[in-house]
Design a protein around this motif. Structure first.
Motif, PDB file in Angstrom:
ATOM      1  N   ARG A  17       1.888  18.551-105.960  1.00  0.00           N
ATOM      2  CA  ARG A  17       0.743  19.384-105.562  1.00  0.00           C
ATOM      3  C   ARG A  17       1.001  20.852-105.885  1.00  0.00           C
ATOM      4  O   ARG A  17       0.107  21.567-106.350  1.00  0.00           O
ATOM      5  CB  ARG A  17       0.444  19.204-104.071  1.00  0.00           C
ATOM      6  N   HIS A  63      -7.572  25.848-103.232  1.00  0.00           N
ATOM      7  CA  HIS A  63      -6.514  24.995-103.765  1.00  0.00           C
ATOM      8  C   HIS A  63      -5.166  25.396-103.171  1.00  0.00           C
ATOM      9  O   HIS A  63      -4.380  24.544-102.759  1.00  0.00           O
ATOM     10  CB  HIS A  63      -6.490  25.092-105.284  1.00  0.00           C
ATOM     11  N   SER A  66      -4.858  24.254 -99.664  1.00  0.00           N
ATOM     12  CA  SER A  66      -4.818  22.800 -99.526  1.00  0.00           C
ATOM     13  C   SER A  66      -3.441  22.202 -99.795  1.00  0.00           C
ATOM     14  O   SER A  66      -3.186  21.062 -99.411  1.00  0.00           O
ATOM     15  CB  SER A  66      -5.841  22.145-100.449  1.00  0.00           C
ATOM     16  N   LEU A  73      -7.508  21.444 -95.489  1.00  0.00           N
ATOM     17  CA  LEU A  73      -7.565  20.436 -96.551  1.00  0.00           C
ATOM     18  C   LEU A  73      -6.188  19.949 -97.013  1.00  0.00           C
ATOM     19  O   LEU A  73      -6.045  19.432 -98.102  1.00  0.00           O
ATOM     20  CB  LEU A  73      -8.358  20.945 -97.770  1.00  0.00           C
ATOM     21  N   GLY A  74      -5.180  20.076 -96.179  1.00  0.00           N
ATOM     22  CA  GLY A  74      -3.852  19.593 -96.533  1.00  0.00           C
ATOM     23  C   GLY A  74      -3.706  18.106 -96.274  1.00  0.00           C
ATOM     24  O   GLY A  74      -4.658  17.413 -95.901  1.00  0.00           O
ATOM     25  N   TRP A  77      -4.665  16.918 -92.790  1.00  0.00           N
ATOM     26  CA  TRP A  77      -6.116  16.871 -92.633  1.00  0.00           C
ATOM     27  C   TRP A  77      -6.670  15.610 -93.276  1.00  0.00           C
ATOM     28  O   TRP A  77      -7.506  14.918 -92.703  1.00  0.00           O
ATOM     29  CB  TRP A  77      -6.753  18.109 -93.264  1.00  0.00           C
ATOM     30  N   GLU A  78      -6.182  15.298 -94.498  1.00  0.00           N
ATOM     31  CA  GLU A  78      -6.634  14.095 -95.192  1.00  0.00           C
ATOM     32  C   GLU A  78      -6.327  12.848 -94.372  1.00  0.00           C
ATOM     33  O   GLU A  78      -7.178  11.967 -94.214  1.00  0.00           O
ATOM     34  CB  GLU A  78      -5.954  13.967 -96.561  1.00  0.00           C
TER      35      GLU A  78
END
Length: 95
Positions: A17, A63, A66, A73-74, A77-78
């Motif tokens: 990532r 981005h 995240s 949105l990390g 979180w997912e």
């Protein structure tokens, strides 16, 4: 899979990532530098390149945020959202 293998896989995902983010950042810098040069050569009185710089910059910020596990949105979180949707689907299926 043992704990060490799991830790390795998690670390590898984080590195991937981060690598993707750095690639995105480099492309952002190169493309926007090119747009700046084109703008200055073609029409230096109107700085239209700022639209691309700002719009894409927002994407870069999102981005960047995240890729952190504990940020917007990390991965956490997912994972939380996946569990939430699975629970909703399970509840809907049971009715």
């Amino acid at each position: 899979m043992d704990h060490q293998s799991q830790a390795y896989m998690k670390a590898k995902e984080k590195v991937e990532r981060l690598k993707d983010f750095y690639s995105h950042l480099i492309v952002y810098g190169l493309v926007n530098t090119l747009l700046f040069v084109i703008n200055m050569v073609t029409n230096p009185d109107y700085w239209w390149f700022l639209y691309a710089l700002g719009g894409w910059g927002i994407g870069i910020i999102i981005h960047g945020l995240s890729i952190k596990d504990n940020h917007f949105l990390g991965a956490k979180w997912e994972e939380k959202k996946i569990k939430e949707y699975m629970e909703k689907d399970r509840d809907n299926d049971s009715q």
